[in-house]
Design a protein around this motif. Structure first.
Motif, PDB file in Angstrom:
ATOM      1  N   ASP A 258       0.810  -1.227   0.000  1.00 37.22           N
ATOM      2  CA  ASP A 258       0.000   0.000   0.000  1.00 37.22           C
ATOM      3  C   ASP A 258       0.840   1.274   0.000  1.00 37.22           C
ATOM      4  N   ARG A 260       2.380   4.330  -1.415  1.00 34.05           N
ATOM      5  CA  ARG A 260       2.304   5.130  -2.647  1.00 34.05           C
ATOM      6  C   ARG A 260       2.488   6.608  -2.359  1.00 34.05           C
ATOM      7  N   THR A 271       1.859   1.732   5.195  1.00 28.41           N
ATOM      8  CA  THR A 271       1.190   0.905   6.198  1.00 28.41           C
ATOM      9  C   THR A 271       1.932   1.008   7.523  1.00 28.41           C
TER      10      THR A 271
END
Lengths: 325, 253
Positions: A258, A260, A271
């Motif tokens: 996750d 980005r 995360t």
């Protein structure tokens, strides 16, 4: 910076004195050992500097694990120099803590019987040579994030120790990155080691900054005292923002699906680490907690006869000098 | 034996001894009896590894076979090592480690002092750099041997045990062979036997101050510096030290 979840001590001092003390800090003055200070300030600092010192000492072990297996003479020399620097950092920090009225031996005993902590990161094992790169790149990198601002911390001896430490830590980080570069430009086996090291050290490195701000109970007082200069989340974000492009440059994949870039915030979204794992490690259940403490206890116990011998000899000399006078 | 072949052997003796002792000292990393000793032990190991780079670097150059200092350190088997038996002995307790360093340091300092006047300027240059570091090693180990020999009953007993155990390995440092004679003739290095009187005088003076008794036996184990018979310990040390280079021969680090 190797201090996590430092509990701030409540202070019961005279409100006028407290206000004057806070005003000094707000003006950017340094507090020196003989100055008046609230009991809570003193105790919190002992805990924080002590935890940092202990981390330097215990931190020798995961790297010492590879000193005897360093692949070239130069790598061996660099690693030895680094571990020696860390012992030196431990020494300055214990000295800084001693100015607050606690001896190195007392602090050592508190480390050995578990009353004082060291950074959670050193409870993870170093399994391949790439870990010597990852530790320098990520662990020293995370440490520097916190230590650079601490050069401006309110307690004079701590701030001055931090100036020296920061110079050496940034050198260590560059060395770590250099090891990673070699590995990532090397054979398939070396690349695999490098990726594996990043996979294992990524989340533990993020944990080094301590829990999320919403769960960090002790920050406000420490920040007012300028013992803590930034919040945990600020530093963690800064670390992620700095490190992700470096990982890309190395051709490594950060183990976070996750992760980005967020155009709006100008930061990476990422995360959070598994905080239950973090609490397990703090409670003694990390992969190496018992090994690390056993190793420190064994070194201390095995060395007792040496310390006693040196003291006895010094005492004989002193007595002989007195007798001669 | 040609002069260059003898010089190569001699340089390996110097470089392998500093490598093996440097490695042994690095085994203490993070576990010494006090923080100051951790720092000093790592620092000494670091000096010795640095000297190894110079000695084995020159050895590789003299050999001219395309090998590097790292190749010599990491790719030879025990029988090609030319270190003194003394330095490959296991660390034991801190007392034995210290006694081993002391017995070696006194010799090492004297050897390097003489090598600063070597007819080979490359040897003289390495010696000039190393002797400054080794003078500090020798002062420190002597000081600690005195303090622990003359410390408590226990520290005295441990230091005496260490001395008794290691003494038979000291004779090799000052024994001569064909390589040594070749080096002496070329005025590259002194004959080791010439170092004996000075070594013994210095060692006895420190041990007397340390209230320790010098063993009477003159028996000397040999076989390290000519590689004829190392102890069993060296192979295990090399297994650890050379692991990565052996397991991943294609890699550069």
């Amino acid at each position: 910076m190797y201090a996590q979840m430092i509990k701030s001590e409540a202070t019961q001092d005279d409100p006028e004195k407290l206000a004057a003390f806070q005003a000094r800090i707000d003006r950017g003055e340094k507090i020196e050992p003989k100055d008046w200070m609230p009991e809570g300030y003193r105790k919190t600092l002992i805990r924080q500097i002590g935890q940092h010192a202990h981390s330097e000492i215990v931190g020798q072990l995961p790297e010492g694990n590879w000193v005897t297996r360093a692949p070239t003479l130069e790598r061996k020399a660099i690693l030895l120099a680094k571990v020696q620097d860390e012992a030196g950092h431990g020494l300055y920090l214990y000295c800084a803590a001693e100015t607050l009225g606690v001896s190195r031996d007392e602090m050592t005993e508190m480390l050995l019987d578990g009353r004082m902590k060291y950074s959670s990161i050193f409870n993870y094992p170093t399994l391949t040579w790439a870990d010597m790169g990852a530790v320098g790149w990520l662990v020293d990198g995370a440490a520097i994030m916190n230590q650079v601002p601490l050069q401006r911390t309110s307690y004079g001896p701590y701030a001055r120790a931090m100036v020296r430490i920061c110079k050496e830590e940034s050198f260590h980080q560059r060395q770590g990155f250099d090891v990673m570069m070699k590995m990532c430009r090397g054979t398939d086996a070396q690349k695999r080691m490098a990726q594996d090291a990043l996979n294992r050290f990524w989340f533990p490195s993020l944990m080094m900054f301590g829990p999320s701000d919403k769960d960090s109970k002790h920050s406000a007082q420490s920040m007012a005292w300028k013992i803590k200069m930034n919040t945990n989340d600020e530093l963690r974000q800064k670390f992620v923002d700095q490190t992700v492009p470096q990982a890309e440059y190395l051709g490594l994949t950060v183990p976070d699906p996750d992760l980005r870039w967020n155009e709006e915030t100008g930061h990476y979204d990422f995360t959070e680490p598994d905080w239950s794992e973090f609490m397990d490690v703090l409670q003694g259940n990390g992969p190496c907690n018992r090994d690390r403490l056993e190793a420190r206890n064994k070194a201390w116990d095995d060395g007792a006869w040496v310390r006693e011998g040196l003291m006895a000899h010094a005492e004989k000399r002193r007595a002989a000098r007195v007798a001669a006078e | 034996m040609t002069r260059d072949a003898a010089l190569f052997e001699f340089l390996c003796r110097m470089g392998d001894s500093t490598l093996v002792l440097g490695h042994r000292l690095s085994e203490w990393c993070g576990t010494a009896p006090a923080l100051e000793e951790d720092i000093a032990t790592a620092n000494t190991a670091l000096d010795l590894i640095g000297q190894t780079q110079m000695w084995l670097g020159l050895a590789a150059e003299v050999e001219g076979a395309g090998r590097s200092a790292d190749d010599l350190a990491m790719r030879r088997d025990a029988w090609d090592f030319r270190n003194l038996l003394l330095v490959e002995q296991p660390n034991g307790d801190f007392g034995r480690t210290l006694m081993r360093s002391f017995l070696f340091d006194v010799w090492h300092r004297r050897m390097l002092e003489r090598l600063t006047a070597s007819s080979d300027p490359r040897v003289a240059a390495i010696a000039a750099k190393a002797v400054k570091e080794v003078a500090y090693h020798a002062d420190r180990s002597a000081e600690l041997v005195v303090a622990l020999g003359d410390g408590t009953e226990e520290s005295h007993r441990r230091m005496q045990d260490a001395l008794d155990r290691l003494w038979p390995y000291t004779g090799e440092m000052t024994s001569d062979d064909e390589v040594d004679r070749e080096m002496a003739e070329a005025r590259i290095a002194p004959l080791p036997s010439e170092l004996r009187p000075g070594w013994e005088e210095a060692v006895r003076a420190t041990l007397t101050q340390a209230t320790l008794t010098v063993p009477e036996s003159a028996f000397a184990h040999r076989g390290g510096k000519n590689g004829a018979r190392h102890s069993e310990h060296l192979g295990h040390m090399l297994t650890t030290m050379q692991w990565l280079q052996r397991a991943y021969p294609e890699a550069t680090w």
